[in-house]
Design an enzyme around this catalytic site. Structure first.
Site, short mmCIF file in Angstrom:
data_model
loop_
_atom_site.label_atom_id
_atom_site.label_comp_id
_atom_site.label_asym_id
_atom_site.label_seq_id
_atom_site.Cartn_x
_atom_site.Cartn_y
_atom_site.Cartn_z
CB CYS A 119 -0.96 0.01 1.19
SG CYS A 119 -2.05 -1.43 1.25
CG HIS A 252 -3.18 3.36 2.01
ND1 HIS A 252 -3.71 2.93 0.81
CD2 HIS A 252 -3.25 2.31 2.87
CE1 HIS A 252 -4.09 1.67 0.94
NE2 HIS A 252 -3.83 1.27 2.18
CG ASN A 282 -6.68 -0.82 1.31
OD1 ASN A 282 -5.96 -0.46 0.38
ND2 ASN A 282 -6.20 -1.22 2.47
#
Length: 325
Positions: A119, A252, A282
């Site tokens: 990520c 993020h 996500n």
């Protein structure tokens, strides 16, 4: 003349299939897994995510995002002399998704490689591209985050399968005589590998271990908020800036609670935080460029704004980039 790098165009792409919490809950119920829209929203802030169709890979999503970014920058693919793709879900073991993307763009010859920092991947890739532009190794780079996380989810684990989605985001990064990327700060600590991982690999034509995502949510949360604050402050210090200089925070897009916690520690109001997790879930390395593109095209982030990008992911990896758009 001192060389700098600036983002001159942004782009993103989401697969057509949008999966709402209610639809996902219904699918999980067929597996005997109980969840609900309310349960997911309360814990994550996520309302929906997008999943790819069979046969669609990370490079396919990246291609569409790159086309939008190139159009926004007023460039064509033939002008690109560097491609970096951040992904944890490449098309195949090798070659890189970047090389496959290069061919789909109809070009050849320039460096093309993947960055694997989960990520944090886009922040890592942007930092590498910035360094290459500053040294004169590239003049016009495509920096991409692209993921098909739906392929590595355990749909018998409601604590993880509701979190992730597929998508891609891209930027065109070009050489400039005025600063764009102001500073960055990258870190990793492999001692935390077990709290977020896909502990499987291919050997002798078989998958050994578990090829599905595993996460210790509470451990990730505690670590994420702390290291995101540290990376942001370190990046500000390198740039000679303070929290007051940040116009927009684009973290993020993992979990609304992590994002809120980070903003609070940086003394930033939530009106300065770009949030897309409710619609995208996500999307790992794609989440930051997806959110950036949405904010630019939505008129929130504008030319001249000072923007903090920050990511944290499996590894454990984390980092931040401060830039003037």
């Amino acid at each position: 003349m001192t060389l700098y790098s600036r983002i001159t165009g942004t782009g993103s792409y989401l697969p057509p299939r949008r999966v709402s919490n209610d639809e996902l809950a219904q699918e999980l119920a067929g597996r005997g897994i109980e969840t609900s829209n309310e349960w997911i929203v309360e814990r994550t802030g996520i309302h929906a995510r997008h999943f790819v169709a069979d046969g669609v890979n990370s490079s396919d999503l990246a291609l569409e995002a790159c086309r939008h970014a190139l159009e926004a920058a007023g460039r064509n693919a033939a002008e690109v002399d560097l491609i970096i793709v951040a992904t944890s879900t490449p098309d195949m073991v090798f070659p890189s998704s970047a090389a496959i993307l290069q061919h789909k763009l109809g070009i050849a010859g320039c460096p093309a490689f993947d960055v694997q920092a989960v990520c944090s991947g886009f922040v890592y890739a942007l930092t590498v591209a910035d360094a290459m532009v500053r040294t004169g190794a590239a003049k016009c780079a495509l920096v991409v985050g692209a993921e098909v996380f739906s392929r590595i989810l355990d749909f018998n684990d409601r604590t993880t399968c509701v979190l992730f989605g597929d998508g891609a985001g891209a930027v065109v990064l070009e050489a400039s005589d005025t600063p764009g990327i102001l500073a960055s700060d990258l870190h990793a600590d492999g001692s935390h590998v077990g709290i977020l991982c896909v502990p499987g690999h291919v050997s002798g034509g078989q998958v050994l271990g578990t090829p599905l995502l595993h996460m210790d949510g509470q451990a990730v949360f505690k670590l994420a908020v702390r290291v995101l604050e540290e990376a942001a402050r370190a990046t500000l210090a390198k740039a000679g800036k303070t929290e007051a200089d940040i116009d927009w925070l684009i973290p993020h897009q993992a979990n609304i609670r992590i994002m809120q916690g980070t903003a609070k520690k940086l003394k930033l109001g939530l009106d300065k935080v770009i949030v897309t997790v409710h619609e995208h879930g996500n999307t790992s390395a794609a989440s930051i460029p997806l959110a950036l593109d949405a904010a630019v095209r939505g008129g929130q982030v504008r030319t001249g704004d000072t923007v903090m990008l920050e990511g944290v992911g499996g590894g454990f990896t984390w980092g931040a980039v401060l830039l003037n758009l």
